[in-house]
Structure formats: structure tokens, C-alpha cells
Design an enzyme around this catalytic site. Structure first.
Site, PDB file in Angstrom:
ATOM      1  N   GLU A  92      28.058  -9.924  80.435  1.00 49.16           N
ATOM      2  CA  GLU A  92      27.368 -10.121  79.164  1.00 49.16           C
ATOM      3  C   GLU A  92      28.017 -11.204  78.298  1.00 49.16           C
ATOM      4  O   GLU A  92      27.322 -12.020  77.695  1.00 49.16           O
ATOM      5  CB  GLU A  92      27.339  -8.798  78.382  1.00 49.16           C
ATOM      6  CG  GLU A  92      26.437  -7.728  78.983  1.00 49.16           C
ATOM      7  CD  GLU A  92      24.969  -7.979  78.683  1.00 49.16           C
ATOM      8  OE1 GLU A  92      24.671  -8.906  77.905  1.00 49.16           O
ATOM      9  OE2 GLU A  92      24.123  -7.253  79.222  1.00 49.16           O
ATOM     10  N   SER A  93      29.330 -11.183  78.195  1.00 46.20           N
ATOM     11  CA  SER A  93      30.007 -12.025  77.203  1.00 46.20           C
ATOM     12  C   SER A  93      31.193 -12.797  77.745  1.00 46.20           C
ATOM     13  O   SER A  93      31.849 -13.506  76.981  1.00 46.20           O
ATOM     14  CB  SER A  93      30.483 -11.149  76.041  1.00 46.20           C
ATOM     15  OG  SER A  93      31.471 -10.231  76.498  1.00 46.20           O
TER      16      SER A  93
END
Length: 328
Positions: A107-108
Site C-alpha cells: 500500500e505505502s
């Protein structure tokens, strides 16, 4: 329709006879993706909480990690000592599969302050509406999506809710990406119960989500087999502790008192948008590097004399988290 697999006869023979293909025997990328990688995935797939398919999408994502994006992958892996202890703690507390700790890598890239073009923020990339619906605070002083602790606690609660709905981790991950409503609709429209059978009815990004996560988990587990070397980031803390705070605190004052730079303190506490942590109805967290702890104890004593013993008790009584979440 089942997703096509690329597990070959050489791979299956390797699994049957227990003979892995060594790095010395693999001379180019094509051999790596048709021997080493599928062999490892085939032999561990029973341990993962969802069915592992090795398809062209997985290959593409692996190529971006292991070939074109090696530098970024090494930077991402260098953040794992900082954040994996936090995530692993909450996974254990909530009895959730260990492989879910790789979601924030996908995700990040484990960057707690990163914001997507769509407005998702934090390790777990929560959209504002989702975050607020789950109880995270977002205002001019704090954005708890950026807090490694509040966001991870919330992610565990959300993943648990989704699993109660779908009872299947592949469907949970799809719902995490595009929302449970779309997944339920795809299940109704197809009459199927497997992610791989309903993926064609999901948004393109969600169709790629599970293959991308498979590749991310593989890299997280086997990066050393491909010569990747995790790179520590500038504000890494080999040892850190976290305190649950009930009162407002001035980060710049703590930085001076504890003899650490304000920029380092802010990097460890990205959920605070100002140089102070405001008083809130619910407790919030303060992360400190190990070397600041003796000074912080004296800071607590000083503040206790200002506001009374409740301040010291509120901070010190929560040291169970400091012990449980100490990372190295």
C-alpha cells in the site's frame, strides 16, 4: 475461470524431490521466474492464508521489485525493522495471519506520511471517509492515518470485520481494496465464492491487488535470494518505545529536553501535523528513540509537578506497550 498458472514440470519435480534450484544454476531472469520463484511459491502456498497463483501479473510485479525498482525495494525493506514489530504485535493480539503484515509494503512502501493521488494516507492507505468511519481523527493538528499505532490498530479491526463478512482472506483483501459492497455484488452476479472466479467482475486495480500482494510477500520473505540489501532510512531507530499520552505535549520541548532533533521526533511521530500533540478525548501515542528515555523520565517528573500526578500516571501506566512493542 481460474487464473492461469506458470508452475512448470521442472518446478514440480523440484518440490517432489526436495531439490531447490540454486542461484548458481540460474543465469538470467527468465530462468529465475520459471524455476526459483515458482518453486518457492509452490512449496509455501499451503502456509499462506489464501490460494497462491503464479501468473503474468505476479511476474510483472516481481520484475518491478527485483529488476527495475531494486533501489526502491531496498529502501522499503529498510523500513521493516521500524514498523514490522508494531504490525506483528497487533496481528498476534488479534489472531490474524502473519502474511497480512505485508499489506503496508504494497500500500505505502511502509511510508507512514505518504498520500496517494486519490487522497489515501498512511501505512494502510485509508481514505478519509473510511478512516473517520472507523474512528480515526483527522483535523488540522492530527491525522491518525499517519500514526503507525492508531492506523495499525484500526487496520486490524477493519480486517477482522471484513473476515467476519467473507470468511475468505482473498475476498477480504479484495474488499480492503475496493470496498465490501463491490465484492458482495461480484459474488452475487457470478454465483461463485473464489476471488479467482470473480476477479473479472471487480475493478482493474482490485484484479491486480492479490497478484501484487503475492509478489510483495515473496520479496519480503526472499529478498536476500535476489541480492537485495535493506537500506536504513535517515531517521531509523534501532530501539524505540511508545507511550500512551492523555495530555497535550510539546514535541519541540521534548526534543530539546531529550537531546534529540525535532525532525527525528517528528519522523517517529508522523501523525502530529504541528510541533505539539494536542489533548484529545482518546489517548494518543508518543514514540521515542531508546536514547531519549532517561531524559524523558525527568521530563515526566517536571510536567507532573505542573499538572499533578495524573499526568505521570497516564503516561507511565501504559508502559506495557513500550515493552510489548519495542523494536530492533
Amino acid at each position: 475461470m481460474k487464473a492461469p498458472t506458470l508452475f512448470g514440470t521442472a518446478l514440480l519435480a523440484g518440490c517432489l524431490f526436495g531439490i531447490p534450484v540454486s542461484k548458481a544454476e540460474v543465469s538470467d531472469w527468465q530462468q529465475v521466474v520459471t524455476h526459483d520463484i515458482p518453486y518457492r511459491l509452490q512449496c509455501v502456498q499451503d502456509d499462506w492464508p489464501f490460494e497462491v497463483h503464479y501468473n503474468e501479473q505476479v511476474q510483472e510485479e516481481l520484475s518491478s521489485y527485483l529488476r527495475t525498482g531494486r533501489r526502491e525495494a531496498e529502501a522499503m525493506l529498510g523500513r521493516t525493522p521500524q514498523y514490522f514489530p508494531i504490525i506483528e504485535h497487533y496481528l498476534k493480539v488479534n489472531h490474524l495471519p502473519e502474511e497480512l503484515k505485508y499489506i503496508p509494503l504494497l500500500e505505502s512502501r511502509l511510508r507512514p506520511a505518504v498520500e496517494s493521488a486519490a487522497g489515501a494516507v498512511g501505512l494502510w492507505q485509508f481514505m478519509p471517509a473510511t478512516a473517520k468511519g472507523l474512528g480515526l481523527h483527522i483535523n488540522g493538528q492530527v491525522d491518525e492515518r499517519r500514526s503507525p499505532y492508531q492506523s495499525t490498530e484500526t487496520a486490524m479491526r477493519y480486517l477482522t470485520q471484513l473476515y467476519r463478512q467473507f470468511d475468505d482472506w482473498a475476498l477480504v483483501l479484495a474488499a480492503y481494496n475496493c470496498g465490501p459492497g463491490r465484492v458482495r455484488r461480484a459474488l452475487r452476479e457470478t454465483g461463485c465464492s473464489s476471488f479467482w472466479d470473480i476477479e473479472h467482475r471487480l475493478p482493474r486495480q482490485t484484479r491486480r491487488y492479490l497478484p501484487r500482494l503475492i509478489a510483495t510477500i515473496y520479496v519480503g520473505k526472499y529478498f536476500d535470494q535476489h541480492g537485495l540489501q535493506p537500506k536504513k532510512h535517515k531517521y531509523h531507530a534501532d530501539h524505540f518505545r511508545v507511550f500512551r499520552i492523555h495530555h497535550s505535549v510539546e514535541l519541540d520541548e521534548i526534543a530539546r529536553y531529550c537531546e534529540v532533533s525535532l525532525s527525528w521526533l517528528q519522523a517517529l511521530n508522523p501523525g502530529y501535523l504541528e510541533v505539539y500533540a494536542p489533548r484529545q478525548e482518546t489517548p494518543h501515542y508518543l514514540i521515542l528513540p531508546q536514547q531519549a528515555l532517561p531524559y524523558f523520565a525527568r521530563y515526566i517528573d517536571k510536567e507532573s509537578r505542573k499538572v499533578g500526578t495524573d499526568y505521570a500516571i497516564a503516561v507511565l501506566d501504559s508502559q506495557w506497550k513500550s515493552v510489548a512493542l519495542e523494536g530492533s
